[in-house]
Scaffold this motif. Sequence first.
Motif, PDB file in Angstrom:
ATOM      1  N   LEU A 197      21.761 -11.321   8.870  1.00 25.51           N
ATOM      2  CA  LEU A 197      22.441 -12.461   9.493  1.00 25.51           C
ATOM      3  C   LEU A 197      22.806 -12.126  10.963  1.00 25.51           C
ATOM      4  N   GLN A 210      27.808 -13.782  15.658  1.00 23.47           N
ATOM      5  CA  GLN A 210      28.838 -13.725  17.038  1.00 23.47           C
ATOM      6  C   GLN A 210      29.899 -13.270  16.619  1.00 23.47           C
ATOM      7  N   THR A 241      15.941 -13.345   3.721  1.00 30.63           N
ATOM      8  CA  THR A 241      16.643 -13.071   5.002  1.00 30.63           C
ATOM      9  C   THR A 241      17.031 -11.493   4.985  1.00 30.63           C
ATOM     10  N   VAL A 272      27.660 -17.414  12.131  1.00 33.92           N
ATOM     11  CA  VAL A 272      26.219 -17.013  11.885  1.00 33.92           C
ATOM     12  C   VAL A 272      25.524 -17.848  12.976  1.00 33.92           C
ATOM     13  N   VAL A 273      24.734 -17.157  13.892  1.00 30.57           N
ATOM     14  CA  VAL A 273      24.008 -17.972  14.683  1.00 30.57           C
ATOM     15  C   VAL A 273      22.426 -17.740  14.721  1.00 30.57           C
ATOM     16  N   GLY A 274      21.986 -17.054  13.172  1.00 27.38           N
ATOM     17  CA  GLY A 274      20.673 -17.045  13.392  1.00 27.38           C
ATOM     18  C   GLY A 274      20.500 -16.255  12.058  1.00 27.38           C
ATOM     19  N   HIS A 275      18.927 -15.879  11.670  1.00 27.53           N
ATOM     20  CA  HIS A 275      18.592 -15.198  10.675  1.00 27.53           C
ATOM     21  C   HIS A 275      17.324 -14.416  10.902  1.00 27.53           C
ATOM     22  N   ARG A 291      26.993  -9.973  19.757  1.00 29.17           N
ATOM     23  CA  ARG A 291      26.180 -10.273  18.584  1.00 29.17           C
ATOM     24  C   ARG A 291      25.678  -8.976  17.870  1.00 29.17           C
ATOM     25  N   PRO A 323      24.273 -20.797   6.359  1.00 28.56           N
ATOM     26  CA  PRO A 323      23.445 -21.356   7.290  1.00 28.56           C
ATOM     27  C   PRO A 323      24.242 -21.120   8.710  1.00 28.56           C
ATOM     28  N   VAL A 324      23.269 -21.360   9.612  1.00 30.55           N
ATOM     29  CA  VAL A 324      23.702 -21.267  11.024  1.00 30.55           C
ATOM     30  C   VAL A 324      24.899 -22.334  11.489  1.00 30.55           C
ATOM     31  N   GLY A 325      25.998 -21.607  11.747  1.00 24.25           N
ATOM     32  CA  GLY A 325      27.413 -22.463  12.044  1.00 24.25           C
ATOM     33  C   GLY A 325      28.445 -21.974  10.841  1.00 24.25           C
TER      34      GLY A 325
END
Length: 315
Positions: A259, A262, A256, A242-245, A268, A285-287
């Motif tokens: 997601l 990547q 949201t 997950v690199v963003g929302h 992505r 969460p991101v990460g």
Amino acid sequence: MPQLLPSTPLCTAAPMAPRTPGAILSRRASVSALLLSPWLMPGLGAQTLGPVPAVGGGAVQGLQLATLWPLGRSPEGFWVSEKFDGVRAVWDGQLLRFRSGRTIAAPAWFLSALPRVALDGELWLAHGAFDRLSGVVRQTEPDDEAWRAVKYLVFDAPGHTAPFARRVAFLQSTVAEAQLPWLIPVAQREVKDARVLDTLLRDTVRQGGEGLMLHRADALWQPGRTEALFKLKPEFDEEGLVVGHQAGKGRLWGMTGALLVQMPSGQRFALGAGLSDAQRRKPPPVGATVTYRYRERTPSGLPRFASFLRVREAE
């Protein structure tokens, strides 16, 4: 070696021949354990191999990983087993570890009785019980009562120098000697052609299974993705970061919408299908690493009809 007939189910309660590990387990294990071992190869039980030296105390030195099975390919020369939706666990003869290398906090009675040889397999409860299993095996302080229901389904002897067919014989012999109700060899068998393989896949999924694994019988063990080990499922799955929302719209306003994930390839895409409202209010969460399912890929390599499945817990 016996060949699978189209009418042969993946799981059956038919009695096992006395020489197989399944027959030994039937006197000690629950009915659920019996249902896992109908495919033990009858011609291999008498073979023996030398023990695999225990690694002991070190991180997992690489895992053998599966590649997607090409549809329509002949399974000749491969052994087929059920793909269990469990938690990957590697036993080095002293410690039980997640695929990340982190130690699994299993009860002392569970670990002390395991053979002092290297094993690779899945911790498993039942079909459709992954979330409950994950909650049990990821606790830092093991729940003895909950662990009583956990099975260790072993499918390989990592690092062993023999071809897979002989490693299967070694696992059967090792499990039979241990006589532990929670230690079960994953049943293996030959399948004669792609048509029978497709029938077996549909039967497996109908009974609650996730799919099939195919391992080349003459392949030596080696870590990483190779042409020796494949997985076959009605839907593919993959993990991404997950690199963003992306913000939701309409009914999802304030939550949201998707997601931004990547893929291992670095590409992505937006993953929105499969998220519950609770997950949209509090998204991974991101990460975080998430698992998603998809039917096929676009020409550019992106997953088509992707759907969120779960967050992979930290190991």
